[in-house]
Design an enzyme around this catalytic site. Sequence first.
Site, mmCIF file in Angstrom:
data_model
loop_
_atom_site.group_PDB
_atom_site.id
_atom_site.type_symbol
_atom_site.label_atom_id
_atom_site.label_comp_id
_atom_site.label_asym_id
_atom_site.label_seq_id
_atom_site.Cartn_x
_atom_site.Cartn_y
_atom_site.Cartn_z
ATOM 1 N N HIS A 112 0.856 -1.183 0.000
ATOM 2 C CA HIS A 112 0.000 0.000 0.000
ATOM 3 C C HIS A 112 0.904 1.248 0.000
ATOM 4 C CE1 HIS A 112 1.061 0.120 4.215
ATOM 5 N NE2 HIS A 112 0.465 -1.046 4.438
ATOM 6 N N HIS A 170 4.029 1.369 2.223
ATOM 7 C CA HIS A 170 5.219 0.672 1.719
ATOM 8 C C HIS A 170 5.906 1.514 0.635
ATOM 9 C CE1 HIS A 170 2.759 -2.995 2.937
ATOM 10 N NE2 HIS A 170 3.872 -3.185 3.588
ATOM 11 N N GLN A 172 6.913 -15.710 11.980
ATOM 12 C CA GLN A 172 6.428 -14.655 12.860
ATOM 13 C C GLN A 172 4.919 -14.734 13.115
ATOM 14 O OE1 GLN A 172 7.863 -11.625 9.932
ATOM 15 N NE2 GLN A 172 6.062 -10.468 10.566
ATOM 16 N N LEU A 193 -2.664 2.944 7.230
ATOM 17 C CA LEU A 193 -2.714 1.953 6.152
ATOM 18 C C LEU A 193 -2.082 0.653 6.636
ATOM 19 C CD1 LEU A 193 -1.909 3.953 2.885
ATOM 20 C CD2 LEU A 193 -4.083 3.668 4.110
ATOM 21 N N SER A 194 -2.723 -0.448 6.305
ATOM 22 C CA SER A 194 -2.248 -1.773 6.720
ATOM 23 C C SER A 194 -2.818 -2.805 5.759
ATOM 24 C CB SER A 194 -2.750 -2.073 8.137
ATOM 25 O OG SER A 194 -2.667 -3.459 8.398
HETATM 26 O O1 PAF Z 1 6.723 -5.500 8.815
HETATM 27 C C1 PAF Z 1 6.694 -6.505 8.070
HETATM 28 O O2 PAF Z 1 6.077 -6.502 7.001
HETATM 29 C C2 PAF Z 1 7.423 -7.770 8.519
HETATM 30 O O3 PAF Z 1 7.355 -7.928 9.895
HETATM 31 C C3 PAF Z 1 8.871 -7.820 8.024
HETATM 32 C C4 PAF Z 1 9.708 -6.706 8.625
HETATM 33 C C5 PAF Z 1 8.909 -7.729 6.503
HETATM 34 C C6 PAF Z 1 9.517 -9.150 8.448
HETATM 35 O O4 PAF Z 1 8.830 -10.240 7.907
#
Ligand code: PAF
Length: 278
Positions: free
Chosen positions: A33, A36, A60, A184-185
């Site tokens: 988005h 980024h 994660q 934004l997410s």
């Molecule tokens: O913020 C993110 O999109 C993720 O946590 C990252 C930093 C790309 C690590 O997977």
Amino acid sequence: MQVHETIAGLRAALKSAGPGKRVALVPTMGNLHDGHIALMTQARGHADTVVATIFVNRLQFRPGEDFDSYPRTFQADCGKLEAAGVDHLFAPTEAEMYPRPQGYHVVPPAEQDGILEGEFRPGHFRGVATVVMKLFQIVGPDVALFGKKDYQQLMVIRNMVADLNLPIEIVGGETVRAGDGLALSSRNGYLSAEERAEAPHLNRAITKVVAAIRAGNADFAGLERDAVAELTAAGWRPDYIAIRKKTDLQLPPAHESGLVVLAAARLGSTRLIDNLEV
Ligand code: PAF
């Protein structure tokens, strides 16, 4: 823009660019988005070569979280990165990043990992720190950029780089918001139309906390409680509204300056986070 699926391919391309070139890295999980893209543009100001990565990092996510349903929009992402002038996209498969179960991990200390997001998503920052360390080893950047929307993530990465003496400058990018204040997410796409209309309330709630602190209110616990109550009454399920020190996200003494207000709350089945520096 060159697209690389393999570590060897990316390394060869970066090497052939010649010595002395400053490299910026912007790691992402895709579904890009404007937040980024702002990081990509900012990265250009720091380096000769901009490398973006797209990798949805299983490590994660906790069991039951949205790893499987995380939006994957590779073609659209490539178009946006190309338009933003990114030089290289590294988009590895899972087998390329984790050819065998990851044995070594980067484990942030408990005082960074066990609070806020880390309390509600145990193991999350271990997964983030581990993949970011791998990306640092693969790309070898001079500078890496991360959005301030993931404020605790930025702190964890800054501390990892400092404690492990990595020669990488870490730059935070400002949160980009929709016109109504919603940060934004990629996860905003999970919201129904009704939830989307309610979602900016999270930002309004922490804006109110910031305004109260600026006006001299030092009853931090009371302010947190009121914000939680307001969101709960509007149908949210808050995990936390927390007033913390900007530097280490620990509890602030009364009248501390240099604060940040952080929030995480569920609206329906979507968990949103936001923060504002005071
Ligand atoms: O913020 C993110 O999109 C993720 O946590 C990252 C930093 C790309 C690590 O997977």
